[in-house]
Design a protein around this motif. Structure first.
Motif, mmCIF file in Angstrom:
data_model
loop_
_atom_site.group_PDB
_atom_site.id
_atom_site.type_symbol
_atom_site.label_atom_id
_atom_site.label_comp_id
_atom_site.label_asym_id
_atom_site.label_seq_id
_atom_site.Cartn_x
_atom_site.Cartn_y
_atom_site.Cartn_z
ATOM 1 N N UNK A 34 47.489 -36.546 71.271
ATOM 2 C CA UNK A 34 47.721 -36.793 69.843
ATOM 3 C C UNK A 34 48.842 -35.893 69.335
ATOM 4 N N UNK A 35 49.635 -36.434 68.426
ATOM 5 C CA UNK A 35 50.616 -35.628 67.712
ATOM 6 C C UNK A 35 49.902 -34.784 66.670
ATOM 7 N N UNK A 36 50.626 -33.891 66.025
ATOM 8 C CA UNK A 36 49.994 -32.997 65.053
ATOM 9 C C UNK A 36 49.382 -33.758 63.892
ATOM 10 N N UNK A 37 49.967 -34.911 63.531
ATOM 11 C CA UNK A 37 49.407 -35.701 62.435
ATOM 12 C C UNK A 37 48.305 -36.646 62.902
ATOM 13 N N UNK A 38 47.829 -36.458 64.139
ATOM 14 C CA UNK A 38 46.731 -37.215 64.747
ATOM 15 C C UNK A 38 47.110 -38.619 65.198
ATOM 16 N N UNK A 39 48.371 -39.011 65.078
ATOM 17 C CA UNK A 39 48.788 -40.302 65.618
ATOM 18 C C UNK A 39 48.747 -40.243 67.145
ATOM 19 N N UNK A 40 48.540 -41.409 67.765
ATOM 20 C CA UNK A 40 48.423 -41.470 69.218
ATOM 21 C C UNK A 40 49.750 -41.114 69.864
ATOM 22 N N UNK A 41 49.686 -40.344 70.944
ATOM 23 C CA UNK A 41 50.883 -39.937 71.659
ATOM 24 C C UNK A 41 50.821 -40.467 73.089
ATOM 25 N N UNK A 42 50.329 -39.677 74.026
ATOM 26 C CA UNK A 42 50.264 -40.084 75.424
ATOM 27 C C UNK A 42 48.861 -40.571 75.784
ATOM 28 N N UNK A 43 48.797 -41.602 76.616
ATOM 29 C CA UNK A 43 47.515 -42.059 77.159
ATOM 30 C C UNK A 43 47.192 -41.168 78.352
ATOM 31 N N UNK A 44 46.248 -40.238 78.169
ATOM 32 C CA UNK A 44 46.014 -39.174 79.150
ATOM 33 C C UNK A 44 44.829 -39.467 80.060
ATOM 34 N N UNK A 45 44.977 -39.061 81.322
ATOM 35 C CA UNK A 45 43.873 -39.055 82.277
ATOM 36 C C UNK A 45 43.741 -37.656 82.852
ATOM 37 N N UNK A 46 42.499 -37.187 82.955
ATOM 38 C CA UNK A 46 42.205 -35.896 83.572
ATOM 39 C C UNK A 46 41.737 -36.106 84.997
ATOM 40 N N UNK A 47 42.228 -35.287 85.904
ATOM 41 C CA UNK A 47 41.788 -35.302 87.298
ATOM 42 C C UNK A 47 41.420 -33.862 87.637
#
Length: 316
Positions: A34-47
């Motif tokens: 998320x960006x600072x204004x809570x808009x979506x940024x990167x689609x993240x996956x944790x490994x």
């Protein structure tokens, strides 16, 4: 589409365990998502956890598969030098197969259609990534690729308090420490920030890139609003112009006996924001307050002239 794969490995079958890598990946994930204004940024996956060589290779291939135009790979774990390259050590790594060589990552990246790829390595000897020896097929990175590492190819990367030192500084950079006046955080900005966090006796981050433009890793709130930056053209008709001030600009006129002047006070408030961000400076005065109260002036700094030129060209 924009993707990120964040890998954190604390568990190792044949090497000493680590304590901060899972924490590092987990801490960075919400900042990249998320960006600072809570808009979506990167689609993240944790490994995280126990990550095998096959797990890591599969994750990298999925990250750099078609359908995305921007991808970030973050790796925190053991790293080990191998013939001028660096291996990203996996949980099952041992002997002649410590994990995934960075040359293998580069091979996948060369075949990828993703336009911009950012790799951030928080592991020992990570500066060996992207060296001429590791590049194998060419002595340059593929177009659109950047590599930020926690240390040189001959250095360890330190942990403290359950976190990697590099990732702790990286977190501060993503939170806004590396943002420019407009709030853009790029990988070059990250490097400029984290490289100042270590002294000459400590690990030294490295940065390699082959890009013709930098995309945002994250967006933060601008420190100077965009409308204010466009106003620079109105206040300063040319870059060398001195903007005249007088006591009507200063909100605190209690000692001057002047009536309020809302229009001038609003301009002065915006000029003060520019002053705080090193875009404007008072002429022959230490503070903007005295420049106003003594009917002085202010001017653009070299950085202010840069943003003035951007506004003039319409690139803001």
């Amino acid at each position: 589409m924009r993707r990120a794969l964040l890998v954190g490995i604390d568990h190792y079958d044949h090497q000493r365990p680590l304590t901060g890598c899972v924490n590092d990946a987990t801490a960075l994930q919400p900042l990249l998502a998320r960006n600072e204004d809570s808009t979506k940024n990167l689609d993240c996956r944790l490994l995280t956890g126990a990550v095998t060589r096959n797990d890591l290779l599969g994750g990298v291939r999925a990250l750099l598969a078609g359908g995305a135009d921007f991808a970030v790979l973050y790796f925190a774990g053991h790293g080990t030098p191998v013939d001028g390259d660096v291996a990203l050590v996996t949980s099952d790594g041992q002997g002649e197969t410590p994990g995934v060589l960075f040359a293998e990552v580069l091979t996948i990246a060369r075949k990828s259609q993703v336009k911009e790829i950012v790799v951030i390595l928080d592991c020992c000897f990570s500066g060996g990534a992207g060296t001429v020896a590791a590049l194998t097929e060419a002595a340059v990175l593929r177009s659109g690729m950047s590599i930020l590492t926690a240390s040189r190819g001959d250095q360890y990367s330190a942990e403290a308090g359950g976190r990697g030192l590099f990732s702790t500084h990286l977190e501060g950079a993503l939170e806004g420490g590396a943002a420019d006046v407009l709030g853009h955080v790029t990988v070059a900005g990250l490097y400029a920030y984290v490289s100042e966090c270590f002294d000459a006796w400590e690990q030294r981050p490295t940065f390699k890139a082959n890009v013709d433009r930098l995309h945002d890793l994250r967006r933060c709130e601008p420190s100077v609003p965009l409308p204010t930056l466009h106003k620079l053209l109105e206040w300063f008709p040319d870059p060398a112009h001195h903007y005249r001030l007088d006591p009507t600009y200063e909100p605190d006129k209690s000692q001057s006996g002047l009536d309020p002047h809302p229009a001038h006070e609003e301009i002065f408030d915006q000029l003060q924001k520019c002053r705080a961000n090193k875009l404007v400076e008072p002429v022959d005065h230490q503070h903007m307050y005295f420049a106003a109260m003594e009917s002085g002036s202010c001017r653009l700094t070299p950085l202010g002239r840069h943003y003035w030129q951007m506004a003039k060209r319409g690139t803001l």
